[in-house]
Design a protein around this motif. Sequence first.
Motif, PDB file in Angstrom:
ATOM      1  N   PRO A  56       0.816  -1.223   0.000  1.00  0.00           N
ATOM      2  CA  PRO A  56       0.000   0.000   0.000  1.00  0.00           C
ATOM      3  C   PRO A  56       0.849   1.272   0.000  1.00  0.00           C
ATOM      4  N   ALA A  57       2.103   1.160   0.421  1.00  0.00           N
ATOM      5  CA  ALA A  57       2.963   2.346   0.451  1.00  0.00           C
ATOM      6  C   ALA A  57       3.545   2.688  -0.917  1.00  0.00           C
ATOM      7  N   ALA A  58       3.407   1.791  -1.875  1.00  0.00           N
ATOM      8  CA  ALA A  58       3.973   2.029  -3.214  1.00  0.00           C
ATOM      9  C   ALA A  58       3.080   2.980  -3.993  1.00  0.00           C
ATOM     10  N   SER A  59       3.696   4.003  -4.549  1.00  0.00           N
ATOM     11  CA  SER A  59       2.932   4.928  -5.401  1.00  0.00           C
ATOM     12  C   SER A  59       2.645   4.247  -6.738  1.00  0.00           C
ATOM     13  N   PRO A  60       1.644   4.712  -7.456  1.00  0.00           N
ATOM     14  CA  PRO A  60       1.356   4.103  -8.758  1.00  0.00           C
ATOM     15  C   PRO A  60       2.535   4.206  -9.741  1.00  0.00           C
ATOM     16  N   ALA A  61       3.307   5.279  -9.646  1.00  0.00           N
ATOM     17  CA  ALA A  61       4.460   5.423 -10.542  1.00  0.00           C
ATOM     18  C   ALA A  61       5.528   4.381 -10.220  1.00  0.00           C
ATOM     19  N   ASP A  62       5.780   4.160  -8.928  1.00  0.00           N
ATOM     20  CA  ASP A  62       6.764   3.143  -8.541  1.00  0.00           C
ATOM     21  C   ASP A  62       6.278   1.737  -8.874  1.00  0.00           C
ATOM     22  N   ALA A  63       4.988   1.486  -8.687  1.00  0.00           N
ATOM     23  CA  ALA A  63       4.440   0.172  -9.029  1.00  0.00           C
ATOM     24  C   ALA A  63       4.557  -0.089 -10.530  1.00  0.00           C
ATOM     25  N   THR A  64       4.342   0.938 -11.334  1.00  0.00           N
ATOM     26  CA  THR A  64       4.485   0.798 -12.782  1.00  0.00           C
ATOM     27  C   THR A  64       5.930   0.516 -13.160  1.00  0.00           C
ATOM     28  N   LYS A  65       6.871   1.225 -12.518  1.00  0.00           N
ATOM     29  CA  LYS A  65       8.287   0.971 -12.788  1.00  0.00           C
ATOM     30  C   LYS A  65       8.668  -0.461 -12.437  1.00  0.00           C
ATOM     31  N   LEU A  66       8.201  -0.933 -11.292  1.00  0.00           N
ATOM     32  CA  LEU A  66       8.529  -2.295 -10.872  1.00  0.00           C
ATOM     33  C   LEU A  66       7.868  -3.339 -11.779  1.00  0.00           C
ATOM     34  N   ASN A  67       6.664  -3.052 -12.273  1.00  0.00           N
ATOM     35  CA  ASN A  67       6.028  -3.960 -13.226  1.00  0.00           C
ATOM     36  C   ASN A  67       6.855  -4.066 -14.510  1.00  0.00           C
ATOM     37  N   LYS A  68       7.309  -2.936 -15.010  1.00  0.00           N
ATOM     38  CA  LYS A  68       8.118  -2.944 -16.232  1.00  0.00           C
ATOM     39  C   LYS A  68       9.460  -3.628 -16.000  1.00  0.00           C
ATOM     40  N   MET A  69      10.042  -3.423 -14.817  1.00  0.00           N
ATOM     41  CA  MET A  69      11.300  -4.093 -14.502  1.00  0.00           C
ATOM     42  C   MET A  69      11.112  -5.601 -14.384  1.00  0.00           C
ATOM     43  N   LEU A  70       9.964  -6.027 -13.872  1.00  0.00           N
ATOM     44  CA  LEU A  70       9.683  -7.453 -13.761  1.00  0.00           C
ATOM     45  C   LEU A  70       9.626  -8.097 -15.146  1.00  0.00           C
ATOM     46  N   VAL A  71       8.955  -7.450 -16.081  1.00  0.00           N
ATOM     47  CA  VAL A  71       8.884  -7.967 -17.448  1.00  0.00           C
ATOM     48  C   VAL A  71      10.274  -7.990 -18.081  1.00  0.00           C
ATOM     49  N   ALA A  72      11.027  -6.925 -17.903  1.00  0.00           N
ATOM     50  CA  ALA A  72      12.381  -6.869 -18.470  1.00  0.00           C
ATOM     51  C   ALA A  72      13.300  -7.903 -17.825  1.00  0.00           C
ATOM     52  N   PHE A  73      13.120  -8.156 -16.528  1.00  0.00           N
ATOM     53  CA  PHE A  73      13.932  -9.156 -15.833  1.00  0.00           C
ATOM     54  C   PHE A  73      13.706 -10.538 -16.424  1.00  0.00           C
ATOM     55  N   PHE A  74      12.444 -10.903 -16.615  1.00  0.00           N
ATOM     56  CA  PHE A  74      12.158 -12.216 -17.182  1.00  0.00           C
ATOM     57  C   PHE A  74      12.576 -12.302 -18.652  1.00  0.00           C
ATOM     58  N   ALA A  75      12.483 -11.206 -19.377  1.00  0.00           N
ATOM     59  CA  ALA A  75      12.980 -11.215 -20.760  1.00  0.00           C
ATOM     60  C   ALA A  75      14.494 -11.429 -20.782  1.00  0.00           C
ATOM     61  N   ALA A  76      15.210 -10.794 -19.863  1.00  0.00           N
ATOM     62  CA  ALA A  76      16.658 -10.977 -19.792  1.00  0.00           C
ATOM     63  C   ALA A  76      17.005 -12.410 -19.420  1.00  0.00           C
ATOM     64  N   LEU A  77      16.238 -13.003 -18.508  1.00  0.00           N
ATOM     65  CA  LEU A  77      16.466 -14.408 -18.164  1.00  0.00           C
ATOM     66  C   LEU A  77      16.201 -15.331 -19.350  1.00  0.00           C
ATOM     67  N   LEU A  78      15.160 -15.037 -20.125  1.00  0.00           N
ATOM     68  CA  LEU A  78      14.871 -15.847 -21.299  1.00  0.00           C
ATOM     69  C   LEU A  78      15.981 -15.754 -22.333  1.00  0.00           C
ATOM     70  N   VAL A  79      16.514 -14.568 -22.536  1.00  0.00           N
ATOM     71  CA  VAL A  79      17.634 -14.398 -23.465  1.00  0.00           C
ATOM     72  C   VAL A  79      18.844 -15.185 -22.976  1.00  0.00           C
TER      73      VAL A  79
END
Length: 99
Positions: A56-79
């Motif tokens: 609940p302490a995460a702002s929507p901007a930070d949550a969006t950044k972490l969502n995008k980082m999560l996708v990029a993290f898994f893409a990097a692992l797949l590569v």
Amino acid sequence: MLVEFFWVALVAGVSSAVVLWVLAARIALGILRAAGESPLGYLPGLLWPFGVRQSPAASPADATKLNKMLVAFFAALLVAIASMAVYSNLTFVLPAPTQ
């Protein structure tokens, strides 16, 4: 030549996954610090920083950044995993036939 390309792709994939993890942990620790967590409360931010986005302490901007980082993290692992598979297939040497 092709072997070196996939070796570089493997190193790049692993390196980018590590960098994304560190950046996500930095954002997660900032969110937990702003929420006033105890020092033991920082542990989830280090172990799985992408889960702090649901706090609940995460702002929507930070949550969006972490969502995008999560996708990029898994893409990097797949590569990295795909490059490791191709690299191992290209460098496989058949055993010498024995009688």
